[in-house]
Design an enzyme around this catalytic site. Structure first.
Site, short mmCIF file in Angstrom:
data_model
loop_
_atom_site.label_atom_id
_atom_site.label_comp_id
_atom_site.label_asym_id
_atom_site.label_seq_id
_atom_site.Cartn_x
_atom_site.Cartn_y
_atom_site.Cartn_z
N GLY A 181 3.08 5.36 -3.32
CA GLY A 181 4.13 6.76 -3.79
C GLY A 181 4.09 6.49 -4.96
N ILE A 184 0.58 -1.19 -0.23
CA ILE A 184 0.71 0.08 -0.42
C ILE A 184 0.82 1.06 -0.16
CG2 ILE A 184 -1.67 1.77 1.19
CD1 ILE A 184 -2.83 -1.62 2.46
N ASP A 185 2.38 1.60 1.07
CA ASP A 185 2.88 2.40 0.76
C ASP A 185 3.57 2.68 -0.75
OD1 ASP A 185 3.11 3.68 3.44
OD2 ASP A 185 4.37 2.20 4.18
N VAL A 186 3.66 1.65 -1.41
CA VAL A 186 4.55 1.76 -2.81
C VAL A 186 3.26 2.31 -3.77
CG1 VAL A 186 5.42 0.53 -4.61
CG2 VAL A 186 6.62 0.29 -1.89
#
Length: 404
Positions: free
Chosen positions: A174, A169-171
């Site tokens: 981003g 989810i972070d990637v």
């Protein structure tokens, strides 16, 4: 000097951990000048996310922060916040990942900054969004994965909840952030007008649920964990071999026929229970054990060799040490060495983009905390050496040269 897609673009990066730093690294790979603003003493939280580490910094941080300059500023002081505002005045893009309200208290919110920089692109990354009942909650990839449903469909049927192997989810956040910045820049090129880009981990998580979301919203069906299997395609999962597992797939009926032939059971493709994907999904409990019985008779390498030659989708399930030895991975030439003044040379995975005229660049290793403080204050803001020395002595900023 090689021309880059974002050459001349200046990004001030107030973000930390994964989503924001990943987005600004993508912009840096495309040639933007990225100035990473970090807190004194510890810097970005991910600097301490080890072991493994190289010297005083984690490999996690080193893998997310190439092509950036680091300036360490105490934003809680008025002098520090004023320096940050000066930096932004000459910038094209701001990326921040503080909780909602923090940047406003510092006078570093979009409405304050656009008064002196109306063309500014301001990307705010948060866990839950800038408004709503959860806006003040702390949130990380793992919490969003649980709340937003991804964890409920990851893992084996009947097993414990399982997270993804990387902070997916972070990637993805981003990537969305970088995409939003590029879209806003295109709008600015046409109109001269800057804008705010708001992206949250939760909104990203909902966007990447794809078929799990649509089968509920449109079909009324709640997705369940499938292990390596696919809820809507069969067969499409890992199967046992005599020495491990191999991934087989048949995303259409023609490829299922190829697979059935290669497995020595051409009659399966004519069987009405398996002739179409819809039928195979309904009868997967009968089909999957029969395929597994066949695949278990030979090692994984056998099936990769045999099925690759037939055109049936197949892949070994590689560990990291096998991934980077794979001939296709090596052919992609997506690992490069960067040179750090303190920690020596180390390899990084480069950009996935291939561009014929403005290719991404690997550039510089991740910076030491405060490595570029003196340079940025002197060259970029035009402060005299005596004032820079005073700011360092008063702990408004921190400077750690590249070596020594």
């Amino acid at each position: 000097m090689q021309k880059t897609a974002l050459q001349g673009l200046r990004v001030i990066d107030f973000s930390r951990v994964v989503a924001g730093p990943y987005s600004t690294m993508l912009l840096g790979d495309l040639g933007a000048e990225v100035i990473k603003v970090e807190r004194l003493g510890k810097g970005d939280d991910s600097r301490a996310w080890g072991p493994p580490s190289r010297g005083e910094v984690s490999t996690y941080f080193l893998g997310l922060n190439r092509n950036k300059k680091s300036i360490a500023i105490d934003l809680s002081t008025e002098r520090g916040a004023a320096l940050a505002r000066e930096l932004v005045a000459g910038a094209d893009v701001v990326v921040e990942s503080f909780r909602p309200g923090v940047m406003q208290r510092l006078g570093l919110d979009y409405d304050s900054l656009r008064e002196t920089n109306p063309g500014l692109i301001y990307c705010a990354i948060s866990a839950f969004g800038q408004e709503g009942p959860y806006k003040d909650r702390p949130g990380y990839d793992l919490m969003i994965s649980a709340l937003g449903g991804l964890m409920s469909i990851t893992g084996t049927p009947g097993g414990e909840p399982v997270k993804t192997g990387v902070a997916l989810i972070d990637v993805a956040t981003g990537l969305y952030a970088a995409l939003g910045v590029l879209g806003a820049l295109n709008h600015r090129n046409a109109t001269g007008q800057g804008q705010r880009v708001d992206i949250s981990l939760l909104s990203t998580e909902l966007a990447i649920l794809i078929n799990a979301a649509s089968q509920y919203l449109i079909g009324g069906s709640v997705a369940e964990p499938q292990g390596s299997a696919h809820a809507n395609v069969a067969p499409y999962q890992a199967f046992p071999t005599s020495d491990g597992h191999v991934l087989l797939g048949s995303p259409n009926d023609k490829l299922f026929g190829v697979l059935a032939e290669a497995l020595g059971h051409p009659e399966w493709r004519e069987d009405p229970r398996y002739a179409t994907n819809q039928a195979r999904v309904l009868h997967r409990d009968e089909l999957i054990p029969m395929i597994a019985e066949v695949t278990a008779q030979h090692p994984s390498a056998h099936w990769v060799d045999v099925l690759s030659r037939t055109g049936a989708p197949v892949a070994p399930i590689n560990r990291m040490d096998a991934v980077f030895k794979d001939p296709q991975v090596q052919h992609l030439d997506q690992v490069a060495e960067v040179e750090h003044p303190l920690y020596g040379s180390y390899p990084v995975v480069t950009s996935a983009l291939r561009m014929s005229h403005t290719p991404p660049v690997v550039g510089d290793a991740a910076p030491r905390l405060g490595q570029h403080t003196a340079q940025i204050l002197g060259s970029d803001l035009g402060l005299p050496d005596e004032q820079v020395a005073e700011l360092i002595a008063d702990r408004v900023v921190e400077y750690r040269p590249a070596a020594g």
